[in-house]
Design an enzyme around this catalytic site. Structure first.
Site, PDB file in Angstrom:
ATOM      1  N   CYS A 179      -5.408  35.229 -38.089  1.00  0.00           N
ATOM      2  CA  CYS A 179      -5.389  36.670 -38.361  1.00  0.00           C
ATOM      3  C   CYS A 179      -4.033  37.314 -38.092  1.00  0.00           C
ATOM      4  O   CYS A 179      -3.695  38.326 -38.714  1.00  0.00           O
ATOM      5  CB  CYS A 179      -6.484  37.364 -37.564  1.00  0.00           C
ATOM      6  SG  CYS A 179      -6.640  36.845 -35.847  1.00  0.00           S
ATOM      7  N   HIS A 213      -4.267  44.014 -35.018  1.00  0.00           N
ATOM      8  CA  HIS A 213      -3.219  43.265 -34.319  1.00  0.00           C
ATOM      9  C   HIS A 213      -1.863  43.913 -34.611  1.00  0.00           C
ATOM     10  O   HIS A 213      -1.455  44.040 -35.775  1.00  0.00           O
ATOM     11  CB  HIS A 213      -3.175  41.810 -34.790  1.00  0.00           C
ATOM     12  CG  HIS A 213      -4.337  40.988 -34.347  1.00  0.00           C
ATOM     13  ND1 HIS A 213      -5.315  41.445 -33.493  1.00  0.00           N
ATOM     14  CD2 HIS A 213      -4.674  39.685 -34.638  1.00  0.00           C
ATOM     15  CE1 HIS A 213      -6.203  40.476 -33.288  1.00  0.00           C
ATOM     16  NE2 HIS A 213      -5.833  39.410 -33.961  1.00  0.00           N
TER      17      HIS A 213
END
Length: 354
Positions: A148, A241
């Site tokens: 990810c 993130h």
């Protein structure tokens, strides 16, 4: 386009839930089967899942009976999405490919397999040619999406590599707790805290980025020569993130030139027309305090990578911050985009079930 019949392995986990939610109104794919552990056999999806997303599970999915993650239980499907843990996926995904299924995986199990595309459609769609190398192994196929954090990094580096060349990069990630799944750190571990180690994460980013940006040849993918160092941290954020990047380019470029490269970046037409493709793959923010997870992670329905704080670097060439929605662009949405590219390219007819 005729609708493809799909199933989800590991459907009760967090990535599996995002897949269920995004498939509910998908124009190309129809969810027919959901699989989970043996302990939940006999339950419906609605009974078994601890739903973490807003609202409730889609009614049609909630009524599906949970099936074991075995090929025979997914006979009504042509494509299976895998949201399984690596240890389980190592055995299960090849078994489904051997049974003729197209396996679109979010797991790390087969990302390093030289015959398996590690796909970010906007960047390396040509790597789908690797599917021909899988033919002697199984009648189906396996396609994976990367870690990810890797997805956001690669999408930010690709326009720079194309215009200026990329020599080396340093990235420090601040990764949301959802990236660890339902079994991730507890609130007590993360409250007033940052965890400076995510097992295996730094190695994945370094290895996967080189493969995605690599060159496809007769012998497979030759990894890019990019030198890369990653430092990964788990932070008390739900989704999104954040990554601080410094990059050394092959030839000089100002922040303004980098901004122009990102703004001018247009994915291939074959990707732009896919249902899960956002209007903008990359979005540039000029405010000094953006991007921020809470404010920017849902850009483009969670599929857009947001870039900001672009400036010169005293050690390398440029430094900037990027934000990627880890459970959507970095997981469920990435897998859906990969499956859509497979379908639109006509490859499912050759490498999947009728």
């Amino acid at each position: 386009m005729a609708r493809w019949r799909v199933g989800i392995l590991g459907a009760t986990g967090l990535v599996g839930q995002h897949l269920v939610a995004r498939l509910a109104a998908h124009p190309w794919f129809e969810l027919r089967a959901v699989g989970a552990s043996e302990a939940r056999r006999g339950q419906t999806y609605g009974q078994a899942v601890s739903w973490q997303l807003d609202g409730a599970p889609p009614p049609a999915a909630a009524r599906l009976a949970l099936a074991p993650c075995e090929p025979g239980a997914f006979e009504d499907c042509q494509i299976v999405f895998s949201a399984l843990a690596r240890e389980v996926a190592l055995e299960v995904e090849p078994a489904f490919a051997a049974a003729g299924f197209a396996v679109v995986s979010n797991s790390a199990a087969l990302r390093d397999d030289p015959d398996v595309p590690l796909l970010v459609p906007e960047v390396n769609g040509a790597h789908l040619a690797l599917l021909e190398r899988q033919r002697p192994r199984w009648p189906g196929c396996v396609v994976t999406n990367p870690n990810c954090s890797t997805v956001g990094l690669v999408l930010s580096l690709a326009p720079l590599a194309a215009r200026f060349g990329v020599r080396r990069a340093f990235v420090a990630t601040m990764q949301a707790v959802s990236g660890a799944g339902l079994g991730g750190p507890s609130a007590l571990e993360l409250l007033d805290n940052v965890l400076p180690w995510i097992p295996g994460e730094e190695e994945k980013i370094e290895r996967e980025t080189r493969k995605i940006l690599g060159t496809l040849g007769a012998g497979g993918v030759e990894p890019a020569s990019l030198e890369l160092a990653a430092h990964c941290h788990r932070v008390p954020v739900r989704d999104g993130h954040l990554e601080a990047v410094s990059v050394e380019l092959d030839r000089p470029a100002s922040p303004e030139e980098a901004l122009e490269a990102w703004r001018a970046y247009i994915p291939p037409e074959s990707v732009r027309r896919l249902p899960s493709a956002p209007e903008r793959t990359l979005q540039v923010r000029l405010e000094p305090d953006r991007p921020q997870p809470r404010r920017d992670r849902d850009s483009g329905g969670g599929m857009t990578v947001v870039i900001g704080r672009v400036r010169s670097c005293p050690l390398f060439t440029l430094r900037y911050v990027l934000l990627v929605h880890n459970t959507i662009r970095g997981a469920a949405g990435a897998a859906l985009l990969n499956a859509e590219l497979l379908a639109a390219s006509g490859l499912l007819e050759r490498h999947g079930r009728p």
